[in-house]
Design a protein around this motif. Structure first.
Motif, PDB file in Angstrom:
ATOM      1  N   ILE A 151     -30.530 -30.424  -6.450  1.00 16.83           N
ATOM      2  CA  ILE A 151     -29.849 -29.314  -5.775  1.00 16.83           C
ATOM      3  C   ILE A 151     -30.374 -27.983  -6.282  1.00 16.83           C
ATOM      4  N   SER A 152     -30.569 -27.896  -7.603  1.00 18.37           N
ATOM      5  CA  SER A 152     -31.097 -26.657  -8.180  1.00 18.37           C
ATOM      6  C   SER A 152     -32.520 -26.388  -7.704  1.00 18.37           C
ATOM      7  N   ILE A 153     -33.352 -27.442  -7.641  1.00 19.48           N
ATOM      8  CA  ILE A 153     -34.740 -27.260  -7.189  1.00 19.48           C
ATOM      9  C   ILE A 153     -34.783 -26.934  -5.701  1.00 19.48           C
ATOM     10  N   ALA A 154     -33.923 -27.581  -4.900  1.00 18.85           N
ATOM     11  CA  ALA A 154     -33.891 -27.305  -3.459  1.00 18.85           C
ATOM     12  C   ALA A 154     -33.502 -25.855  -3.192  1.00 18.85           C
ATOM     13  N   LYS A 155     -32.551 -25.354  -3.971  1.00 16.42           N
ATOM     14  CA  LYS A 155     -32.162 -23.958  -3.809  1.00 16.42           C
ATOM     15  C   LYS A 155     -33.304 -23.029  -4.182  1.00 16.42           C
ATOM     16  N   LEU A 160     -31.662 -29.845   2.844  1.00 17.49           N
ATOM     17  CA  LEU A 160     -31.642 -30.893   1.820  1.00 17.49           C
ATOM     18  C   LEU A 160     -30.623 -30.570   0.727  1.00 17.49           C
ATOM     19  N   GLN A 161     -30.497 -29.290   0.405  1.00 20.20           N
ATOM     20  CA  GLN A 161     -29.509 -28.884  -0.592  1.00 20.20           C
ATOM     21  C   GLN A 161     -28.096 -29.211  -0.131  1.00 20.20           C
ATOM     22  N   GLN A 162     -27.813 -28.925   1.160  1.00 15.53           N
ATOM     23  CA  GLN A 162     -26.482 -29.216   1.691  1.00 15.53           C
ATOM     24  C   GLN A 162     -26.199 -30.713   1.708  1.00 15.53           C
ATOM     25  N   VAL A 217     -30.691 -40.369  -0.240  1.00 16.06           N
ATOM     26  CA  VAL A 217     -30.897 -38.915  -0.313  1.00 16.06           C
ATOM     27  C   VAL A 217     -31.782 -38.554  -1.499  1.00 16.06           C
ATOM     28  N   LEU A 218     -31.563 -39.208  -2.629  1.00 17.75           N
ATOM     29  CA  LEU A 218     -32.391 -38.927  -3.802  1.00 17.75           C
ATOM     30  C   LEU A 218     -33.840 -39.321  -3.558  1.00 17.75           C
ATOM     31  N   SER A 219     -34.067 -40.419  -2.831  1.00 16.28           N
ATOM     32  CA  SER A 219     -35.442 -40.815  -2.502  1.00 16.28           C
ATOM     33  C   SER A 219     -36.106 -39.767  -1.623  1.00 16.28           C
ATOM     34  N   LYS A 220     -35.344 -39.253  -0.664  1.00 18.33           N
ATOM     35  CA  LYS A 220     -35.870 -38.196   0.206  1.00 18.33           C
ATOM     36  C   LYS A 220     -36.169 -36.930  -0.594  1.00 18.33           C
ATOM     37  N   ALA A 221     -35.261 -36.582  -1.508  1.00 22.52           N
ATOM     38  CA  ALA A 221     -35.474 -35.385  -2.326  1.00 22.52           C
ATOM     39  C   ALA A 221     -36.675 -35.549  -3.242  1.00 22.52           C
ATOM     40  N   ARG A 222     -36.880 -36.743  -3.736  1.00 20.50           N
ATOM     41  CA  ARG A 222     -38.027 -36.976  -4.607  1.00 20.50           C
ATOM     42  C   ARG A 222     -39.339 -36.756  -3.859  1.00 20.50           C
ATOM     43  N   GLU A 223     -39.408 -37.213  -2.602  1.00 20.28           N
ATOM     44  CA  GLU A 223     -40.634 -37.046  -1.820  1.00 20.28           C
ATOM     45  C   GLU A 223     -40.922 -35.582  -1.540  1.00 20.28           C
ATOM     46  N   GLN A 224     -39.881 -34.792  -1.333  1.00 25.36           N
ATOM     47  CA  GLN A 224     -40.091 -33.403  -0.928  1.00 25.36           C
ATOM     48  C   GLN A 224     -40.105 -32.421  -2.106  1.00 25.36           C
TER      49      GLN A 224
END
Length: 680
Positions: A236-240, A247-249, A285-292
């Protein structure tokens, strides 16, 4: 020219000089080497004298036997039996023995032959092998013989060698096993010694003995959800930071769902039924965040920052825990306060003639066993008296001198009036009625009444909270303001007609008969006590300020400390050595608390320095109020166990594993205890 005879029956002329050595060489050749050559070449000669059908003539056999006998006749005196057996075995197995092969193979006394192996699959009989050996093969056909026959006869010599090798292997294997066992035992002993040296007490955490708080987060599903929550916060911190708002939401939504599903659960059984679905959704969601969003440097930095924040929270909670535990240790539970109030009311409703205890004539009899107990806790004092009487062989010879304050005087009297301790004698006094105990006579009382001490304890802006550190909070315990705590330095003044008295704290339990303590020879010392310095701790430098020249000049920092709680005092020697005067001297010097902080043990160590006789450790076992790893066998064998520390047995934060030693001397079905909701 001188003629010399070389061999018997043979005349040889020697030349001058070095020519004299020739007969010696010939002697060695004919006596040693020629028979050996005949013997070794016996197999070859035998094989060449056979005809094509494998039959040998009688003359050739006789020649062979004659040569063997001749060779053995000259060889036996020179070579040992073992060497001859080696030569014979090699000749039988491999044909005629060659000196070249001896040199190449470097045969030694280890009796080891390389290249000759037996096969269990061979069907060749012993008679066939013996016949083949007797016939003999030419040296050039030895490989054919080895190829045709996969098994050879084991001679006694080879069997002996094999047995020796097997024995050596067995012996070596046994040695290796023994060494392994010894190494394992050493490692185990070392681990045990290391475990003994580790202090298992966790300071500031007083629930480690409660079963419901053990093995927190031991279940895998709970740990997985908490790990997902941590990684969600990181992403969340990195997405922001990278402006990935969608992705943060999504991460924030899943984070809230996981937190609601986890709740206060500490085990998998406590989790909500929706937990598996939340774990799966969060994992996607964590897998998606890891890719991006995954960036090793960013993720590492965020985790390090979270770890640092968690450390600060742990330190803050630890301080808070210590502060609250110190605060809880100073309080009296509602049940005990209720008991004291009810008993006080009942006491002052009694007529004066019913307020007296029987057997008052025993109070000054020096031939009886006298105890001194100073306490403001009715329930604790009752346990001390009851446990002593119940374990005494003859309770009629025991006399208890109780001193309490004005607030608890009526309650203490009433309790022992309605619950008399068997045939023992008991007497209760009020410390406020000791008129001689005043500020002009007692330095500590004068100091407690001083403005500096009042400011130390009662000034509103004085730092007594977490900001100042809770470690110093224990020195502001209200018990240090009570003269009951310092009355132990005035025993001869309180009991002038007694010769010996056993001092007991109110947080102890007596488990054995204590009458033998009065017959212990103190060797002219004043105080009999159990020493407490098993290691470097609990020595004088722990309690006294050795940077002060008065302390450094008069005391040894490595001197062994001892315990208050069960002390045998010789009051005759006390008066001779003016112990109370020594105490007054040092107490006056410590008016600014530069020599030691508050308490009674430091001035006791100073006052009785060199005047304390060490008692056997089994008389007094300490630590049940702070150490969760006291050995159970020591507790069971102890005459007195002591709940020194903050975790008193009458408090809720007491260690449950030790509490039963205290509660078994309380009758919880007593009407007063039931009315005040006091229970185990």
């Amino acid at each position: 020219m001188t003629l010399r005879r070389g061999l018997s029956g043979t005349g040889l002329h020697r030349k001058k000089g070095g020519g004299s050595r020739v007969p010696i060489v010939l002697v060695i050749f004919f006596v040693v080497l020629m028979p050996l050559i005949f013997f070794v070449s016996g197999g070859l000669y035998s094989s060449t004298s056979s005809d094509e059908n494998g039959t040998a003539g009688g003359s050739s056999k006789q020649t062979v036997h004659w040569r063997e006998k001749l060779a053995l006749q000259y060889v036996k005196p020179i070579f040992s039996k073992e060497v001859i057996d080696v030569i014979k075995a090699s000749t039988v197995d491999l044909g005629p023995l060659s000196f070249d092969s001896l040199r190449k193979n470097n045969m030694s006394a280890s009796w080891r032959f390389v290249g000759v192996e037996t096969s269990v699959e061979s069907n060749v009989t012993i008679s066939e092998i013996a016949a083949n050996v007797t016939r003999g093969k030419p040296k050039g056909k030895r490989d054919d013989v080895l190829a045709d026959h996969s098994q050879f006869v084991d001679t006694p010599t080879k069997q002996h060698r094999r047995q020796l090798r097997d024995k050596r292997r067995e012996k070596r294997a046994a040695e290796l096993l023994r060494q392994d066992d010894e190494a394992i035992v050493k490692l185990e002993n070392a681990a045990i010694e290391r475990s003994k040296s580790v202090d298992s007490a966790v300071l500031g955490k007083y629930s480690i003995w409660r079963r419901e708080n053990e093995n927190e987060n031991s279940d895998s599903t709970v740990r997985l959800m908490r790990d997902q929550i941590i990684m969600a916060r990181v992403y969340i911190s990195i997405a922001k930071m990278k402006n990935k708002l969608d992705l943060q939401q999504e991460l924030q939504t899943r984070l809230k769902e996981s937190q609601r599903a986890l709740g206060e659960a500490t085990t998998d059984a406590d989790l909500h039924n929706s937990a598996p679905e939340k774990i799966k959704a969060m994992g996607q969601v964590l897998s998606k965040a890891r890719e991006q969003l995954y960036d090793c440097k960013l993720v590492t930095g965020k985790l390090r920052a979270m770890l640092q924040t968690a450390d600060e929270q742990v330190r803050s909670l630890k301080k808070q825990s210590t502060f609250l535990s110190q605060l809880a240790a100073k309080t009296i539970p509602n049940g005990i306060h209720c008991l004291s109030m009810r008993l006080t009311i009942e006491y002052y409703l009694l007529p004066l003639e019913k307020r007296k205890f029987p057997r008052s004539e025993n109070l000054e009899n020096p031939n009886l066993y006298h105890y001194a107990l100073f306490s403001d806790n009715v329930l604790a004092a009752s346990v001390v008296v009851n446990s002593t009487v119940m374990n005494a062989k003859d309770s009629s010879k025991h006399v208890f001198h109780l001193v309490t304050d004005k607030l608890n005087f009526g309650a203490m009297n009433m309790w022992f009036l309605i619950n008399p301790p068997g045939k023992a004698t008991i007497h209760v006094e009020n410390v406020d009625e000791f008129k001689w105990l005043n500020s002009s006579y007692c330095p500590v009382l004068r100091q407690l009444e001083s403005a500096a001490m009042k400011e130390y304890y009662f000034k509103a802006d004085h730092p007594t909270t977490l900001s100042s550190g809770a470690s110093n909070l224990k020195y502001r315990n209200p018990k240090y303001l009570s003269m009951l705590n310092h009355l132990r330095f005035y025993l001869p003044q309180v009991y002038p007609k007694l010769d010996k008295i056993l001092f007991l704290d109110d947080d102890i339990v007596v488990q054995k008969d204590l009458t033998k303590l009065w017959s212990v020879d103190l060797h002219g010392k004043v105080n009999g006590a159990v020493e407490t310095c098993g290691e470097s701790f609990h020595r004088y430098d722990k309690y006294l300020n050795f940077t002060n020249p008065h302390i450094a000049r008069n005391f040894d920092p490595n001197a062994c400390g001892w315990a208050y709680g069960m002390n045998m005092f010789d009051l005759k020697e006390w008066k001779k050595k003016d112990i109370t005067g020594i105490y007054h001297k040092w107490q006056n010097m410590n008016e600014d608390r530069a020599l030691w902080k508050l308490g009674t043990l430091p001035p006791g160590l100073i006052t009785f320095y060199g005047l304390t006789h060490p008692l056997e450790k089994s008389w007094h076992v300490l630590g049940l109020g702070y150490n969760p790893s006291v050995d159970r066998s020591e507790i069971d064998n102890a005459a007195v166990i002591h709940y020194n520390g903050n975790m008193k047995p009458w408090l809720e934060l007491a260690m449950t594993k030790y509490r039963s030693y205290w509660t078994k001397y309380i009758k919880y079905d007593h009407p007063y205890l039931r009315n005040c909701n006091l229970s185990e």
